[in-house]
Design an enzyme around this catalytic site. Structure first.
Site, short mmCIF file in Angstrom:
data_model
loop_
_atom_site.label_atom_id
_atom_site.label_comp_id
_atom_site.label_asym_id
_atom_site.label_seq_id
_atom_site.Cartn_x
_atom_site.Cartn_y
_atom_site.Cartn_z
CG MET A 26 -1.91 -1.20 1.17
SD MET A 26 -3.42 -0.92 2.11
CE MET A 26 -2.78 -0.69 3.75
N GLY A 32 11.46 -2.96 5.30
CA GLY A 32 10.77 -4.26 5.27
C GLY A 32 10.24 -4.56 3.87
CG HIS A 33 7.10 -2.18 2.11
ND1 HIS A 33 6.96 -1.08 2.92
CD2 HIS A 33 5.91 -2.82 2.13
CE1 HIS A 33 5.73 -1.05 3.41
NE2 HIS A 33 5.07 -2.09 2.94
CG LEU A 181 11.49 -1.91 9.88
CD1 LEU A 181 12.34 -1.63 8.62
CD2 LEU A 181 11.72 -0.81 10.91
CB SER A 182 4.62 -1.21 10.85
OG SER A 182 3.33 -0.69 10.59
CB SER A 183 3.21 1.88 6.49
OG SER A 183 3.85 1.19 5.45
O1 PAF Z 1 0.01 -5.92 3.66
C1 PAF Z 1 -0.42 -4.98 2.97
O2 PAF Z 1 0.27 -3.98 2.73
C2 PAF Z 1 -1.83 -5.05 2.40
O3 PAF Z 1 -2.69 -5.69 3.27
C3 PAF Z 1 -1.88 -5.68 0.99
C4 PAF Z 1 -1.46 -7.15 1.03
C5 PAF Z 1 -0.99 -4.93 0.04
C6 PAF Z 1 -3.31 -5.64 0.45
O4 PAF Z 1 -3.77 -4.34 0.33
#
Ligand code: PAF
Length: 274
Positions: A26, A32-33, A181-183
């Site tokens: 998102m 992390g991403h 880590l998290s947004s």
């Molecule tokens: O984990 C996330 O960022 C969201 O839940 C995802 C998997 C992109 C779905 O919107």
């Protein structure tokens, strides 16, 4: 790196025989991403990251409107991390009106823990992930273990709907304090940020007690909740579960401990496999 906004452009960009590794996000990306992108690089010929803030997985009182949209910065980070294509559809592309079809995961898995606190969450996640899978047609998709229940729900959907996609799980990335880590960490004030690693501390304490042989699991969960409450958190749950399906575990099974708690206005989740 190419930026694509429609499914039609995606179809035109696909080359026969090319295996796409997809990282659904998102946006508001962090290390992390980017670790998911690096794993995707090892899995596919073409690495694609989707950026779509999915309104369907937010309840009306949740943070959809304030969720940070940092598209240009995200694209820069992705270009530097070896991503080939960013898929950034708009709302109408993903949800043509009237948007009446949704995907419901079984309550046994999706109605507990996160699903109990956020009843519409997994329907929103499954619906968007299935749509992204149909649009992108990846061979592989990479998801973080930080969202442990989400990972299991998506694995179940892929298996039950016979989607020809391999789901790869990536380890949680933490900062030096241990905070996953998290947004949403961006919502924390400086003092809350210092406190935030207490969520992992609670899970570590729980895991250590289980490993030491304690089997009074409900008591242990209560102690972990009390630890968090005493430190100023509002816990939604702290739970010892079976890894495979998050059911109530028996002795000898592989376990995971999961927690969700609010610190001020910010809700954080974390887990540890033990
Ligand atoms: O984990 C996330 O960022 C969201 O839940 C995802 C998997 C992109 C779905 O919107």
């Amino acid at each position: 790196m190419h930026i694509i906004q429609t499914a039609a452009e995606l179809r035109a960009a696909r080359k026969p025989g090319q295996g796409i590794a997809l990282v659904p996000t998102m946006g508001n990306l962090h290390a992390g991403h980017l670790s998911l992108v690096r794993i995707a690089r090892e899995c596919g010929d073409l690495v694609m990251t989707s950026i779509f803030v999915n309104r369907l997985q937010f309840a009306p009182h949740e943070d959809f409107a304030q969720y940070p949209r940092t598209f240009e910065r995200d694209c820069q980070l992705l270009a530097d991390s070896g991503c080939d294509i960013v898929f950034a559809p708009n709302d109408a592309e993903v949800y043509p009106e009237p948007q009446g079809y949704t995907v419901h995961a079984p309550a046994g898995l999706a109605g507990i823990l996160e699903g109990e606190v956020r009843p519409a969450f997994f329907t929103g996640v499954c619906t968007v992930v299935l749509k992204l899978f149909n649009m992108v047609q990846p061979a592989t998709a990479v998801f973080g273990k930080k969202d442990y229940q989400q990972l299991l729900v998506i694995r179940g959907m892929v298996r039950q709907l016979a989607l020809p996609i391999e789901i790869v799980a990536a380890e949680t990335v933490r900062d030096a304090s241990g905070l996953a880590l998290s947004s949403r960490n961006g919502y924390l004030s400086d003092s809350q940020r210092e406190q935030a690693a207490q969520l992992q501390t609670a899970l570590n304490m729980l895991a250590a007690a289980v490993k030491s042989g304690r089997a009074d699991w409900q008591m242990l969960e209560g102690e972990a909740r009390e630890f968090l409450s005493a430190a100023g958190w509002q816990p939604d749950y702290v739970s010892i579960r079976r890894r495979t399906d998050l059911g109530e575990p028996s002795r000898g099974e592989a376990l995971v401990v999961l927690a969700a708690a609010r610190l001020g206005g910010t809700r954080l989740i974390d887990n540890l496999e033990i």
